[in-house]
Design an enzyme around this catalytic site. Structure first.
Site, PDB file in Angstrom:
ATOM      1  N   THR A  26       0.825  -1.210   0.000  1.00  0.00           N
ATOM      2  CA  THR A  26       0.000   0.000   0.000  1.00  0.00           C
ATOM      3  C   THR A  26       0.855   1.254   0.000  1.00  0.00           C
ATOM      4  O   THR A  26       0.511   2.254  -0.641  1.00  0.00           O
ATOM      5  CB  THR A  26      -0.935   0.010   1.224  1.00  0.00           C
ATOM      6  OG1 THR A  26      -1.638  -1.229   1.285  1.00  0.00           O
ATOM      7  CG2 THR A  26      -1.932   1.144   1.138  1.00  0.00           C
ATOM      8  N   TYR A  78     -13.445  -2.408   1.223  1.00  0.00           N
ATOM      9  CA  TYR A  78     -14.648  -1.717   0.776  1.00  0.00           C
ATOM     10  C   TYR A  78     -15.902  -2.571   0.808  1.00  0.00           C
ATOM     11  O   TYR A  78     -16.938  -2.145   1.319  1.00  0.00           O
ATOM     12  CB  TYR A  78     -14.466  -1.108  -0.624  1.00  0.00           C
ATOM     13  CG  TYR A  78     -15.627  -0.209  -1.008  1.00  0.00           C
ATOM     14  CD1 TYR A  78     -15.769   1.043  -0.429  1.00  0.00           C
ATOM     15  CD2 TYR A  78     -16.594  -0.614  -1.933  1.00  0.00           C
ATOM     16  CE1 TYR A  78     -16.841   1.862  -0.749  1.00  0.00           C
ATOM     17  CE2 TYR A  78     -17.661   0.201  -2.254  1.00  0.00           C
ATOM     18  CZ  TYR A  78     -17.786   1.435  -1.667  1.00  0.00           C
ATOM     19  OH  TYR A  78     -18.855   2.231  -1.984  1.00  0.00           O
ATOM     20  N   TYR A 106      -2.586  -9.929   5.336  1.00  0.00           N
ATOM     21  CA  TYR A 106      -2.311  -8.552   5.750  1.00  0.00           C
ATOM     22  C   TYR A 106      -3.591  -7.978   6.319  1.00  0.00           C
ATOM     23  O   TYR A 106      -4.561  -7.757   5.585  1.00  0.00           O
ATOM     24  CB  TYR A 106      -1.794  -7.737   4.563  1.00  0.00           C
ATOM     25  CG  TYR A 106      -1.476  -6.291   4.870  1.00  0.00           C
ATOM     26  CD1 TYR A 106      -1.292  -5.830   6.167  1.00  0.00           C
ATOM     27  CD2 TYR A 106      -1.355  -5.367   3.838  1.00  0.00           C
ATOM     28  CE1 TYR A 106      -0.994  -4.502   6.430  1.00  0.00           C
ATOM     29  CE2 TYR A 106      -1.051  -4.037   4.079  1.00  0.00           C
ATOM     30  CZ  TYR A 106      -0.878  -3.605   5.375  1.00  0.00           C
ATOM     31  OH  TYR A 106      -0.588  -2.282   5.624  1.00  0.00           O
ATOM     32  N   ARG A 120      -7.582   0.645   6.767  1.00  0.00           N
ATOM     33  CA  ARG A 120      -7.667   0.885   5.324  1.00  0.00           C
ATOM     34  C   ARG A 120      -8.769   0.063   4.654  1.00  0.00           C
ATOM     35  O   ARG A 120      -9.400   0.526   3.711  1.00  0.00           O
ATOM     36  CB  ARG A 120      -6.322   0.566   4.650  1.00  0.00           C
ATOM     37  CG  ARG A 120      -5.236   1.596   4.896  1.00  0.00           C
ATOM     38  CD  ARG A 120      -3.998   1.264   4.068  1.00  0.00           C
ATOM     39  NE  ARG A 120      -2.951   2.263   4.206  1.00  0.00           N
ATOM     40  CZ  ARG A 120      -2.843   3.363   3.469  1.00  0.00           C
ATOM     41  NH1 ARG A 120      -3.738   3.612   2.538  1.00  0.00           N
ATOM     42  NH2 ARG A 120      -1.844   4.206   3.654  1.00  0.00           N
ATOM     43  N   LYS A 122       0.920 -10.146   8.439  1.00  0.00           N
ATOM     44  CA  LYS A 122       1.305  -8.795   8.836  1.00  0.00           C
ATOM     45  C   LYS A 122       0.097  -8.216   9.566  1.00  0.00           C
ATOM     46  O   LYS A 122      -0.932  -7.946   8.953  1.00  0.00           O
ATOM     47  CB  LYS A 122       1.676  -7.939   7.622  1.00  0.00           C
ATOM     48  CG  LYS A 122       2.000  -6.480   7.973  1.00  0.00           C
ATOM     49  CD  LYS A 122       2.219  -5.650   6.706  1.00  0.00           C
ATOM     50  CE  LYS A 122       2.469  -4.186   7.055  1.00  0.00           C
ATOM     51  NZ  LYS A 122       2.634  -3.347   5.830  1.00  0.00           N
ATOM     52  N   ILE A 168       7.103  -5.230   9.211  1.00  0.00           N
ATOM     53  CA  ILE A 168       7.112  -4.698   7.843  1.00  0.00           C
ATOM     54  C   ILE A 168       6.805  -3.216   7.980  1.00  0.00           C
ATOM     55  O   ILE A 168       5.718  -2.822   8.371  1.00  0.00           O
ATOM     56  CB  ILE A 168       6.102  -5.411   6.933  1.00  0.00           C
ATOM     57  CG1 ILE A 168       6.525  -6.871   6.739  1.00  0.00           C
ATOM     58  CG2 ILE A 168       6.027  -4.702   5.569  1.00  0.00           C
ATOM     59  CD1 ILE A 168       5.565  -7.685   5.894  1.00  0.00           C
TER      60      ILE A 168
END
Length: 295
Positions: free
Chosen positions: A49, A112, A138, A143, A167, A209
């Protein structure tokens, strides 16, 4: 060697440098790759990202992956980010992107459309079956709009062979502790939050990360290594040194903060693709004031 061992330590989610005309600045990307490896990161993540992947074309993404392999030149492992909110499209990317030299694929939870936990499980089960490389989950609900619960993470870790780690960037320490308590032994858990990495490694995570490692590569790598060695005195000193830096990097949006710092360091130009814009002058000036204090 297992994914858990190969990806221990500090990974860096590389930014994508751009030129003034909006095109990818490959010369600056090479400078960035050389810088982070020289300063001690253990592996790089391309197409995360932080790399502004929502604004990259498919052709640009493939070119960036090839370029990253070539310039890393096997000095450190490479992880490739491939995710999305259409399972079929993610599978197509996994089957067609150049993944031969990748150690693993980092795949963000669908965003979304906010699937249920069962939907998240089935999404990852399908892409793991299609992927030629190990999948790292992830979880970044800030987000994506949905959280991968600890229960779903552990279910995926136990029931889906090609899922090797996560992650975890929920910022929820209780959830992190549940994952660390219940995970299979070889399942990799790394932090996705620079400002929480010290505490999370102390609780059992295998590394980070990082966004900050783009620009604070030496200090972030030393911090993570010290924490992994149970040298928390050294790790705390480094973390305290970087606390203001974390705040500035994420003051407005990511990667505007880290791109501002990298531009001050002369590694990249300070350009982003809309809808992201550079930092406001107020925050950028705070960065200029902060950077000399790191030396």
């Amino acid at each position: 060697m297992s994914v858990r061992d190969l990806l221990k330590g500090t990974g860096v989610a590389l930014v994508t440098p751009f030129k003034k005309d909006g095109s990818v600045d490959f010369d600056s990307l090479q400078k960035l790759i050389d810088y982070v490896i020289t300063e001690g990161v253990n592996y790089v993540v391309t197409l995360g990202t932080t790399g502004e992947t929502p604004t990259l074309t498919r052709e640009e993404k493939i070119e960036i992956v090839h370029f990253t392999y070539a310039k890393v030149s096997e000095r450190v492992p490479v992880v490739v980010g491939i995710g999305g909110n259409d399972t079929r499209s993610v599978i197509n990317d996994l089957e067609t992107y150049p993944l031969e030299k990748a150690i693993a694929v980092l795949s963000a939870s669908p965003y979304y459309n906010k699937p249920s936990q069962e939907g998240i499980f089935q999404h990852y089960k399908e892409i793991a079956a299609a992927s030629p490389k190990p999948i790292l989950l992830y979880n970044v609900p800030g987000r994506t709009g949905s959280n991968i619960t600890a229960e779903t993470t552990i279910r995926l870790a136990n029931e889906v062979d090609n899922i090797h780690g996560i992650k975890e960037a929920s910022g929820n320490m209780n959830q992190c502790l549940q994952i660390l308590r219940d995970k299979p032994q070889e399942f990799l858990v790394v932090s996705g939050d620079d400002n929480l990495a010290l505490a999370q490694i102390a609780c059992g995570m295998r590394g980070l990360i990082s966004v900050a490692a783009n620009c604070f590569a030496k200090d972030m790598s030393a911090l993570v290594e010290a924490a992994l060695q149970d040298d928390f005195t050294t790790a705390r000193v480094l973390n305290n040194k970087l606390l203001k830096g974390y705040e500035l990097l994420f003051a407005e949006n990511n990667p505007a903060g880290v791109k501002a710092v990298l531009s001050e360091m002369g590694i990249i130009e300070n350009y982003l693709r809309l809808p992201l814009v550079p930092l406001s002058p107020v925050i950028h000036n705070q960065i200029r004031d902060y950077l000399p204090k790191l030396k």
